[in-house]
Design a protein around this motif. Structure first.
Motif, PDB file in Angstrom:
ATOM      1  N   GLU A 123       0.818  -1.207   0.000  1.00 44.85           N
ATOM      2  CA  GLU A 123       0.000   0.000   0.000  1.00 44.85           C
ATOM      3  C   GLU A 123       0.852   1.257   0.000  1.00 44.85           C
ATOM      4  N   GLY A 124       0.351   2.284  -0.677  1.00 47.84           N
ATOM      5  CA  GLY A 124       0.943   3.602  -0.579  1.00 47.84           C
ATOM      6  C   GLY A 124       0.356   4.331   0.623  1.00 47.84           C
ATOM      7  N   ALA A 125       0.586   5.640   0.676  1.00 44.83           N
ATOM      8  CA  ALA A 125       0.086   6.458   1.782  1.00 44.83           C
ATOM      9  C   ALA A 125      -0.476   7.754   1.224  1.00 44.83           C
ATOM     10  N   VAL A 126      -1.210   8.471   2.068  1.00 47.31           N
ATOM     11  CA  VAL A 126      -1.767   9.773   1.684  1.00 47.31           C
ATOM     12  C   VAL A 126      -1.301  10.793   2.711  1.00 47.31           C
ATOM     13  N   PRO A 127      -0.050  11.240   2.601  1.00 56.69           N
ATOM     14  CA  PRO A 127       0.444  12.246   3.547  1.00 56.69           C
ATOM     15  C   PRO A 127      -0.310  13.561   3.356  1.00 56.69           C
ATOM     16  N   PRO A 128      -0.597  14.292   4.426  1.00 54.21           N
ATOM     17  CA  PRO A 128      -1.286  15.582   4.261  1.00 54.21           C
ATOM     18  C   PRO A 128      -0.373  16.596   3.580  1.00 54.21           C
ATOM     19  N   PRO A 129      -0.870  17.293   2.555  1.00 54.68           N
ATOM     20  CA  PRO A 129      -0.037  18.295   1.862  1.00 54.68           C
ATOM     21  C   PRO A 129       0.225  19.493   2.763  1.00 54.68           C
ATOM     22  N   ASP A 130       1.346  20.171   2.505  1.00 54.60           N
ATOM     23  CA  ASP A 130       1.676  21.333   3.329  1.00 54.60           C
ATOM     24  C   ASP A 130       1.244  22.635   2.662  1.00 54.60           C
ATOM     25  N   ARG A 131       0.350  22.533   1.650  1.00 53.44           N
ATOM     26  CA  ARG A 131      -0.177  23.738   0.994  1.00 53.44           C
ATOM     27  C   ARG A 131      -1.556  23.436   0.445  1.00 53.44           C
ATOM     28  N   PHE A 134      -3.698  21.000  -3.199  1.00 52.36           N
ATOM     29  CA  PHE A 134      -2.997  19.806  -3.650  1.00 52.36           C
ATOM     30  C   PHE A 134      -3.526  18.567  -2.934  1.00 52.36           C
ATOM     31  N   PHE A 135      -3.521  17.468  -3.668  1.00 55.57           N
ATOM     32  CA  PHE A 135      -3.752  16.143  -3.093  1.00 55.57           C
ATOM     33  C   PHE A 135      -2.461  15.364  -3.297  1.00 55.57           C
ATOM     34  N   THR A 136      -1.918  14.798  -2.244  1.00 55.97           N
ATOM     35  CA  THR A 136      -0.628  14.097  -2.336  1.00 55.97           C
ATOM     36  C   THR A 136      -0.784  12.646  -1.894  1.00 55.97           C
ATOM     37  N   TYR A 137      -0.096  11.784  -2.600  1.00 61.04           N
ATOM     38  CA  TYR A 137      -0.118  10.370  -2.238  1.00 61.04           C
ATOM     39  C   TYR A 137       1.141   9.687  -2.747  1.00 61.04           C
ATOM     40  N   THR A 138       1.412   8.491  -2.224  1.00 64.34           N
ATOM     41  CA  THR A 138       2.570   7.714  -2.673  1.00 64.34           C
ATOM     42  C   THR A 138       2.111   6.400  -3.276  1.00 64.34           C
ATOM     43  N   ARG A 139       2.896   5.911  -4.204  1.00 67.91           N
ATOM     44  CA  ARG A 139       2.680   4.603  -4.840  1.00 67.91           C
ATOM     45  C   ARG A 139       3.869   3.704  -4.533  1.00 67.91           C
ATOM     46  N   ARG A 140       3.622   2.407  -4.380  1.00 69.49           N
ATOM     47  CA  ARG A 140       4.703   1.427  -4.248  1.00 69.49           C
ATOM     48  C   ARG A 140       4.757   0.642  -5.541  1.00 69.49           C
ATOM     49  N   GLU A 141       5.857   0.719  -6.250  1.00 64.47           N
ATOM     50  CA  GLU A 141       5.992   0.102  -7.564  1.00 64.47           C
ATOM     51  C   GLU A 141       7.163  -0.872  -7.587  1.00 64.47           C
ATOM     52  N   PRO A 142       7.112  -1.877  -8.471  1.00 68.65           N
ATOM     53  CA  PRO A 142       8.233  -2.830  -8.555  1.00 68.65           C
ATOM     54  C   PRO A 142       9.505  -2.129  -8.997  1.00 68.65           C
ATOM     55  N   VAL A 143      10.633  -2.565  -8.421  1.00 64.90           N
ATOM     56  CA  VAL A 143      11.907  -1.931  -8.749  1.00 64.90           C
ATOM     57  C   VAL A 143      12.303  -2.198 -10.195  1.00 64.90           C
ATOM     58  N   LYS A 472       7.053   6.113  -5.048  1.00 62.98           N
ATOM     59  CA  LYS A 472       6.869   7.266  -5.929  1.00 62.98           C
ATOM     60  C   LYS A 472       5.920   8.255  -5.256  1.00 62.98           C
ATOM     61  N   SER A 473       6.323   9.516  -5.183  1.00 63.53           N
ATOM     62  CA  SER A 473       5.479  10.569  -4.621  1.00 63.53           C
ATOM     63  C   SER A 473       4.710  11.273  -5.731  1.00 63.53           C
ATOM     64  N   VAL A 474       3.406  11.475  -5.529  1.00 67.12           N
ATOM     65  CA  VAL A 474       2.545  12.107  -6.537  1.00 67.12           C
ATOM     66  C   VAL A 474       1.900  13.361  -5.942  1.00 67.12           C
ATOM     67  N   TRP A 475       2.057  14.505  -6.661  1.00 70.59           N
ATOM     68  CA  TRP A 475       1.439  15.773  -6.273  1.00 70.59           C
ATOM     69  C   TRP A 475       0.372  16.102  -7.310  1.00 70.59           C
ATOM     70  N   LEU A 476      -0.870  16.162  -6.868  1.00 71.17           N
ATOM     71  CA  LEU A 476      -1.972  16.469  -7.774  1.00 71.17           C
ATOM     72  C   LEU A 476      -2.530  17.853  -7.434  1.00 71.17           C
ATOM     73  N   ASN A 477      -2.404  18.777  -8.379  1.00 73.73           N
ATOM     74  CA  ASN A 477      -2.902  20.140  -8.221  1.00 73.73           C
ATOM     75  C   ASN A 477      -4.340  20.188  -8.734  1.00 73.73           C
ATOM     76  N   TYR A 478      -5.306  20.454  -7.848  1.00 69.48           N
ATOM     77  CA  TYR A 478      -6.700  20.395  -8.269  1.00 69.48           C
ATOM     78  C   TYR A 478      -7.397  21.756  -8.323  1.00 69.48           C
ATOM     79  N   ASP A 479      -6.675  22.863  -8.034  1.00 63.59           N
ATOM     80  CA  ASP A 479      -7.360  24.158  -8.074  1.00 63.59           C
ATOM     81  C   ASP A 479      -6.840  25.083  -9.157  1.00 63.59           C
ATOM     82  N   GLY A 480      -5.954  24.586  -9.998  1.00 58.91           N
ATOM     83  CA  GLY A 480      -5.495  25.384 -11.124  1.00 58.91           C
ATOM     84  C   GLY A 480      -4.310  26.260 -10.834  1.00 58.91           C
ATOM     85  N   GLU A 481      -3.991  26.492  -9.591  1.00 55.29           N
ATOM     86  CA  GLU A 481      -2.828  27.289  -9.232  1.00 55.29           C
ATOM     87  C   GLU A 481      -1.608  26.385  -9.131  1.00 55.29           C
ATOM     88  N   THR A 482      -0.464  26.889  -9.529  1.00 51.52           N
ATOM     89  CA  THR A 482       0.742  26.056  -9.481  1.00 51.52           C
ATOM     90  C   THR A 482       1.201  25.814  -8.055  1.00 51.52           C
TER      91      THR A 482
END
Length: 492
Positions: A123-131, A134-143, A472-482
């Motif tokens: 399983e990955g995780a959903v760490p709380p974003p510091d801004r 954004f929605f942030t989460y991690t993926r666990r992928e094969p090496v 792998k860390s994923v940052w998803l911007n959902y409000d249009g601002e960078t």
């Protein structure tokens, strides 16, 4: 009749690109019983390309974690059905006792079942974003593509501790067994076909280290090397892998202390000391090759030790009566004989054995040296044979210092009835595994590995799968601002 094996590459059974073959010998009879393809760099490339293709394309790349688990469970069932035949092949190839190989192969399906159960728990995780925004989460992928290199002493057991977690993680495999014991690995490859694994997920190549092992380690599409073997070979693998920033798991040698205090159950400790070094004729990385005895029990312990070890039965490894089999390879036999001469030359007293067995062939008598000092080579270098070095100590402080005075740190044993001492010793000893009032106990759920020159990483248990995963860390911007003050905004 001589059996002819072929390599498994991309789901096909193939000859070596060169067409060359080599023989494999039965250590008990000394006779060649099979021939195998002598692979080279071309075969290494073909196997890695097959594994890479399966990783990136086709059914395996799209299979769910639960689907991988289902295949592993089916593989486990097939391993159980074929345990007897695989064990007999290993005995024929490495000369170890059928009692040991049979037990290993009957336990082997548990590796598949254990990691089948973990496959869909990655399983990955959903760490709380510091801004905001954004929605942030991690993926666990094969090496990626994993090259597994295993030695001759317990080929399939050491293979399973690498292959099963790697497959559960979603990796693909190229297995390179020892040139001395490749037959069981090639037979094992047949089970992957029967279980329904897609072609290229599991590949097996045979041959010699420099000819095919090194090209596998250096191949640019290999992401990780999982290696079990000697210290020098492990160092070479690590150096080659580091040039290309490949991940490694290294399970290397040991010079493990087995420590007996004067309050121990003497009979249990004697049996533990004998099993710790003479089981598998000492050909195991966790062998308790340094026996530390407290002064007050030294003499009577040695007397009983010699009596028990001297009664061991050498002979046919397929016989239920046999307790010590032949040395697996001629080079290893020669090395052990050389170390016996070194020990005698350094002044150690040979209390038992100390020579080749009257059975001839590759048999060596169980050997015990007393009067050993820490600076002797038999007390500091891994022999990988049926040679036990006995040293004396006064108290906890002294024995901890002597036990830790080694470049290795794989395992240690402690025999005592004092629970406080048991906890203190387990904390003080520099070893990846510590056994209290037992020796050589292993289990799929417990991590296996060492400190210092005994290796890098851990196999088995939940920790065993971590080395085959990337985060792998994923940052998803959902409000249009960078949300990035350093990005210039375009006007107009």
């Amino acid at each position: 009749m001589m059996r002819e094996y072929r390599m498994l590459v991309g789901g096909a059974w193939v000859e070596a690109a060169s067409g060359q073959r080599f023989e494999t010998f039965n250590p008990y009879t000394g006779e060649a019983w099979a021939t195998l393809p002598r692979g080279n760099a071309d075969d290494a490339d073909a196997a890695v390309q097959a594994a890479y293709g399966a990783l990136k394309r086709g059914p395996w790349s799209k299979l769910t974690a639960a689907g991988r688990g289902a295949l592993l469970r089916k593989l486990g069932d097939l391993m159980a059905e074929n345990a007897e035949a695989l064990a007999r092949t290993e005995v024929r190839d490495n000369g170890k006792l059928y009692g040991e190989m049979g037990a290993q192969l009957r336990a082997l399906p548990q590796f598949a079942y254990y990691y089948a159960g973990l496959a869909d728990k990655i399983e990955g995780a959903v760490p709380p974003p510091d801004r905001d925004g954004f929605f942030t989460y991690t993926r666990r992928e094969p090496v990626g593509v994993v090259v597994c290199i295993v030695p001759w002493n317990s080929p399939l057991a050491l293979m399973a501790s690498k292959v099963m977690p790697a497959l559960a993680a979603g990796c693909t495999i190229v297995l390179k067994p020892s040139e001395f014991t490749s037959a069981s690995a090639l037979e094992f490859g047949e089970l992957f076909e029967q279980a329904g694994f897609p072609p290229g997920v599991f590949n097996v190549v045979s041959g010699f280290g420099k000819e095919i092992g090194q090209p596998l380690v250096e191949h640019p599409r290999v992401a990780k090397i999982a290696f079990t073997g000697g210290e020098e070979s492990g160092r070479r693998v690590n150096e080659l892998a580091a040039r290309h920033f490949k991940r490694v798991t290294l399970e290397l040698g040991g010079k493990s202390p087995n420590i007996v205090f004067d309050d121990a159950d003497i009979e249990s400790a004697v049996n533990g000391a004998v099993a710790g070094i003479f089981a598998a004729a000492g050909q195991t990385c966790i062998a308790g090759s340094r026996l530390f005895l407290q002064d007050s029990i030294h003499d009577r312990f040695v007397e009983r030790l010699v009596e028990v070890a001297g009664a061991a039965i050498l002979g046919d490894p397929n016989s239920e009566e046999t307790q010590i089999g032949p040395i697996a390879t001629k080079p290893q036999y020669d090395k052990i004989i050389e170390y016996i001469a070194i020990a005698k030359g350094e002044g150690a007293f040979c209390a038992l054995g100390g020579k080749a067995s009257e059975l001839g062939g590759q048999f060596i008598e169980p050997t015990i040296f007393t009067g050993v000092s820490p600076d002797m080579r038999i007390a500091s270098e891994e022999v990988f044979g049926p040679i036990l070095s006995v040293l004396r100590f006064r108290d906890e402080e002294e024995v901890v210092a002597m036990a830790n005075d080694t470049t290795f740190g794989l395992a240690a044993g402690v025999w005592t009835q004092n629970i406080g001492r048991a906890f203190r010793m387990s904390a003080s000893l520099e070893a990846g595994m510590v056994w209290i009032n037992t020796y050589r106990a292993v289990g799929i759920g417990m991590p296996f590995g060492g400190m210092k020159h005994s290796g890098i990483g851990r196999e088995n248990g939940i920790e065993g799968i971590e080395g085959y995963l990337e985060t792998k860390s994923v940052w998803l911007n959902y409000d249009g601002e960078t949300g990035n003050p350093f990005v210039m905004k375009i006007k107009g």
